[in-house]
Scaffold this motif. Sequence first.
Motif, PDB file in Angstrom:
ATOM      1  N   ARG A 119      15.892  -1.269 -10.442  1.00  0.00           N
ATOM      2  CA  ARG A 119      14.358  -1.376 -10.813  1.00  0.00           C
ATOM      3  C   ARG A 119      13.842  -0.257 -11.963  1.00  0.00           C
ATOM      4  NH1 ARG A 119      12.635   0.634  -4.529  1.00  0.00           N
ATOM      5  NH2 ARG A 119      14.240   2.262  -4.560  1.00  0.00           N
ATOM      6  N   GLY A 120      14.944   0.386 -12.493  1.00  0.00           N
ATOM      7  CA  GLY A 120      14.637   1.605 -13.446  1.00  0.00           C
ATOM      8  C   GLY A 120      14.950   2.925 -12.861  1.00  0.00           C
ATOM      9  N   TYR A 121      15.203   2.922 -11.565  1.00  0.00           N
ATOM     10  CA  TYR A 121      15.615   4.424 -10.942  1.00  0.00           C
ATOM     11  C   TYR A 121      16.246   4.005  -9.922  1.00  0.00           C
ATOM     12  CZ  TYR A 121      11.061   3.193  -8.300  1.00  0.00           C
ATOM     13  OH  TYR A 121       9.886   2.536  -7.436  1.00  0.00           O
ATOM     14  N   TYR A 122      17.352   4.744  -9.324  1.00  0.00           N
ATOM     15  CA  TYR A 122      18.420   4.465  -8.489  1.00  0.00           C
ATOM     16  C   TYR A 122      19.026   5.681  -8.244  1.00  0.00           C
ATOM     17  CZ  TYR A 122      21.269   4.220 -12.639  1.00  0.00           C
ATOM     18  OH  TYR A 122      21.957   4.421 -13.952  1.00  0.00           O
ATOM     19  N   SER A 123      19.903   5.845  -7.043  1.00  0.00           N
ATOM     20  CA  SER A 123      20.892   7.103  -7.004  1.00  0.00           C
ATOM     21  C   SER A 123      22.079   6.491  -6.526  1.00  0.00           C
ATOM     22  CB  SER A 123      20.167   7.850  -5.813  1.00  0.00           C
ATOM     23  OG  SER A 123      20.336   7.216  -4.576  1.00  0.00           O
ATOM     24  N   MET A 124      23.271   7.581  -6.655  1.00  0.00           N
ATOM     25  CA  MET A 124      24.731   7.243  -6.494  1.00  0.00           C
ATOM     26  C   MET A 124      25.220   8.454  -5.860  1.00  0.00           C
ATOM     27  SD  MET A 124      25.434   5.888 -10.315  1.00  0.00           S
ATOM     28  CE  MET A 124      24.495   7.363 -10.865  1.00  0.00           C
ATOM     29  N   ALA A 125      26.506   8.317  -5.003  1.00  0.00           N
ATOM     30  CA  ALA A 125      27.025   9.323  -4.358  1.00  0.00           C
ATOM     31  C   ALA A 125      28.441   9.380  -5.070  1.00  0.00           C
ATOM     32  CB  ALA A 125      27.246   8.888  -2.911  1.00  0.00           C
ATOM     33  N   PHE A 126      28.570  10.701  -5.839  1.00  0.00           N
ATOM     34  CA  PHE A 126      30.088  11.130  -6.228  1.00  0.00           C
ATOM     35  C   PHE A 126      30.621  12.191  -5.445  1.00  0.00           C
ATOM     36  CE2 PHE A 126      28.467   9.767 -10.738  1.00  0.00           C
ATOM     37  CZ  PHE A 126      28.665   8.497 -10.369  1.00  0.00           C
ATOM     38  N   ASN A 127      31.415  11.843  -4.156  1.00  0.00           N
ATOM     39  CA  ASN A 127      31.894  12.980  -3.391  1.00  0.00           C
ATOM     40  C   ASN A 127      30.749  13.601  -2.921  1.00  0.00           C
ATOM     41  OD1 ASN A 127      34.651  12.098  -3.865  1.00  0.00           O
ATOM     42  ND2 ASN A 127      34.511  13.368  -5.757  1.00  0.00           N
ATOM     43  N   ASN A 128      30.816  15.008  -3.127  1.00  0.00           N
ATOM     44  CA  ASN A 128      29.631  15.863  -2.533  1.00  0.00           C
ATOM     45  C   ASN A 128      28.347  15.824  -3.225  1.00  0.00           C
ATOM     46  OD1 ASN A 128      30.780  16.311   0.023  1.00  0.00           O
ATOM     47  ND2 ASN A 128      32.440  17.756  -1.009  1.00  0.00           N
ATOM     48  N   TRP A 129      28.162  14.971  -4.317  1.00  0.00           N
ATOM     49  CA  TRP A 129      27.093  15.199  -5.132  1.00  0.00           C
ATOM     50  C   TRP A 129      26.348  13.824  -5.041  1.00  0.00           C
ATOM     51  CZ3 TRP A 129      25.510  18.527  -9.195  1.00  0.00           C
ATOM     52  CH2 TRP A 129      26.339  19.762  -9.358  1.00  0.00           C
ATOM     53  N   LYS A 130      25.065  13.996  -5.077  1.00  0.00           N
ATOM     54  CA  LYS A 130      24.167  12.862  -5.181  1.00  0.00           C
ATOM     55  C   LYS A 130      23.696  12.908  -6.650  1.00  0.00           C
ATOM     56  CE  LYS A 130      20.818  11.517  -2.295  1.00  0.00           C
ATOM     57  NZ  LYS A 130      21.051   9.961  -2.424  1.00  0.00           N
ATOM     58  N   VAL A 131      23.669  11.656  -7.151  1.00  0.00           N
ATOM     59  CA  VAL A 131      23.357  11.658  -8.668  1.00  0.00           C
ATOM     60  C   VAL A 131      22.324  10.737  -8.823  1.00  0.00           C
ATOM     61  CG1 VAL A 131      24.111  10.881 -10.843  1.00  0.00           C
ATOM     62  CG2 VAL A 131      25.638  12.346  -9.638  1.00  0.00           C
ATOM     63  N   ILE A 132      21.058  11.000  -9.479  1.00  0.00           N
ATOM     64  CA  ILE A 132      19.929  10.109  -9.307  1.00  0.00           C
ATOM     65  C   ILE A 132      19.462   9.929 -10.983  1.00  0.00           C
ATOM     66  CG2 ILE A 132      17.606  10.145  -8.595  1.00  0.00           C
ATOM     67  CD1 ILE A 132      18.239  12.392  -6.643  1.00  0.00           C
ATOM     68  N   SER A 133      19.286   8.601 -10.954  1.00  0.00           N
ATOM     69  CA  SER A 133      18.577   8.220 -12.278  1.00  0.00           C
ATOM     70  C   SER A 133      17.067   8.062 -12.385  1.00  0.00           C
ATOM     71  CB  SER A 133      19.255   6.992 -12.974  1.00  0.00           C
ATOM     72  OG  SER A 133      18.736   6.573 -14.012  1.00  0.00           O
ATOM     73  N   LEU A 134      16.296   8.707 -12.981  1.00  0.00           N
ATOM     74  CA  LEU A 134      14.804   8.438 -12.986  1.00  0.00           C
ATOM     75  C   LEU A 134      14.516   7.654 -14.212  1.00  0.00           C
ATOM     76  CD1 LEU A 134      13.981  11.758 -10.863  1.00  0.00           C
ATOM     77  CD2 LEU A 134      14.134   9.148 -10.036  1.00  0.00           C
ATOM     78  N   ASN A 135      13.158   7.087 -14.190  1.00  0.00           N
ATOM     79  CA  ASN A 135      12.424   6.663 -15.420  1.00  0.00           C
ATOM     80  C   ASN A 135      11.370   7.773 -15.885  1.00  0.00           C
ATOM     81  OD1 ASN A 135      11.160   5.210 -17.276  1.00  0.00           O
ATOM     82  ND2 ASN A 135      11.299   3.199 -16.141  1.00  0.00           N
ATOM     83  N   SER A 136      11.355   8.277 -17.011  1.00  0.00           N
ATOM     84  CA  SER A 136      10.266   9.126 -17.181  1.00  0.00           C
ATOM     85  C   SER A 136       9.122   8.602 -18.114  1.00  0.00           C
ATOM     86  CB  SER A 136      10.788  10.370 -18.132  1.00  0.00           C
ATOM     87  OG  SER A 136      11.747   9.994 -19.279  1.00  0.00           O
ATOM     88  N   ASN A 137       9.281   6.949 -18.342  1.00  0.00           N
ATOM     89  CA  ASN A 137       8.354   6.297 -18.999  1.00  0.00           C
ATOM     90  C   ASN A 137       7.121   5.725 -18.050  1.00  0.00           C
ATOM     91  OD1 ASN A 137       9.746   6.139 -21.731  1.00  0.00           O
ATOM     92  ND2 ASN A 137      11.354   5.680 -20.280  1.00  0.00           N
ATOM     93  N   LEU A 138       7.424   5.844 -16.714  1.00  0.00           N
ATOM     94  CA  LEU A 138       6.305   5.339 -15.864  1.00  0.00           C
ATOM     95  C   LEU A 138       5.178   5.854 -15.825  1.00  0.00           C
ATOM     96  CD1 LEU A 138       8.997   4.451 -13.077  1.00  0.00           C
ATOM     97  CD2 LEU A 138       8.177   2.946 -14.929  1.00  0.00           C
ATOM     98  N   LYS A 139       4.172   5.382 -15.643  1.00  0.00           N
ATOM     99  CA  LYS A 139       2.717   5.892 -15.321  1.00  0.00           C
ATOM    100  C   LYS A 139       2.152   5.459 -14.141  1.00  0.00           C
ATOM    101  CE  LYS A 139       2.021   6.474 -20.285  1.00  0.00           C
ATOM    102  NZ  LYS A 139       3.351   5.864 -20.924  1.00  0.00           N
ATOM    103  N   GLY A 140       0.943   6.076 -13.817  1.00  0.00           N
ATOM    104  CA  GLY A 140       0.106   5.619 -12.610  1.00  0.00           C
ATOM    105  C   GLY A 140       1.001   5.328 -11.315  1.00  0.00           C
ATOM    106  N   GLU A 141       0.579   4.134 -10.745  1.00  0.00           N
ATOM    107  CA  GLU A 141       1.174   3.795  -9.570  1.00  0.00           C
ATOM    108  C   GLU A 141       2.677   3.434  -9.621  1.00  0.00           C
ATOM    109  OE1 GLU A 141      -0.758  -0.024  -8.077  1.00  0.00           O
ATOM    110  OE2 GLU A 141      -2.837   1.173  -7.791  1.00  0.00           O
TER     111      GLU A 141
END
Length: 290
Positions: A119-141
């Motif tokens: 949906r434009g942001y999500y997360s994954m698990a790589f062994n002991n790491w959490k890796v998170i993709s975020l969307n820096s273009n969003l605004k407001g709600e």
Amino acid sequence: MNSKMWMLGFLLFCSSGMAQSASSTSTVLAAGDIGMCNLKAPFWTGDLMRDQLQKDPLAVVLALGDLAYPVGSSSDFQNCYDPAWGSFKDRTHPAPGNHEYGTANAAPYFQYFREKAARGYYSMAFNNWKVISLNSNLKGEAMQAQLNWLRSDLESSSSKCTLAFWHHPLVSSGYHGNNSVMQEAWNILQEKHADLVLVGHDHHYERFAPLNSSGAPDPEGIRQFIVGTGGAVLYRTLFVKAGSEKRVNGQFGVLKLNLQDDQYTWQFLAAHPRIKGKVLDSGSARCYPK
């Protein structure tokens, strides 16, 4: 137990330990600002990526936004991104940049990556790491919904280490400079002891000491890497910001991270064919105790 049996047991133990150690390392390759048509550089970084991916069949690619110039249209993805980076699309995890939103709602970006873009942001698990993709273009709600999701996702995480990536840097010595759009996300990430943030937008490489959400050096902050060196025209750095530890101008390249059990190493690798794979920056650090 005789000496031969003891030695065999010892060797099996060592072998098992080495295998566990090897399996607890994940390789991440990252760059943004990529698909600019009529330039050779996206193909240089694409070739470097393929070389690295062939060496490590479990390595993944993080694409840090501004993937298809000039406006992220379907033809931009088809003609400017896909020929250079499309061959490893199945190993690529993206975040959108502002150029993707040059076309309404970044629709071709979501169509190109489909479930990878979520949906434009999500997360994954790589062994002991959490890796998170975020969307820096969003605004407001829409931005608030992303922040709510981020907090909930981190609160449910048991990972030892955390890496987040998006497009716009909190602090930059480059042409675009600082950007506060992800300041609240940074606050949440720091509160949960995240370790790394990867961004693009400014077309150079820059490594920072750990920073707080105001952009000031803070030993309990988050280390930021700017890797806007994926193929678009490079920028100069202008006014060097506090906490900037290393800057590389005039070289296209890829950041290589080895994510280990409770630490990480980094290398910035040059992509130009004459020096392909040359290490231009390197180092290591431990994750924050959780």
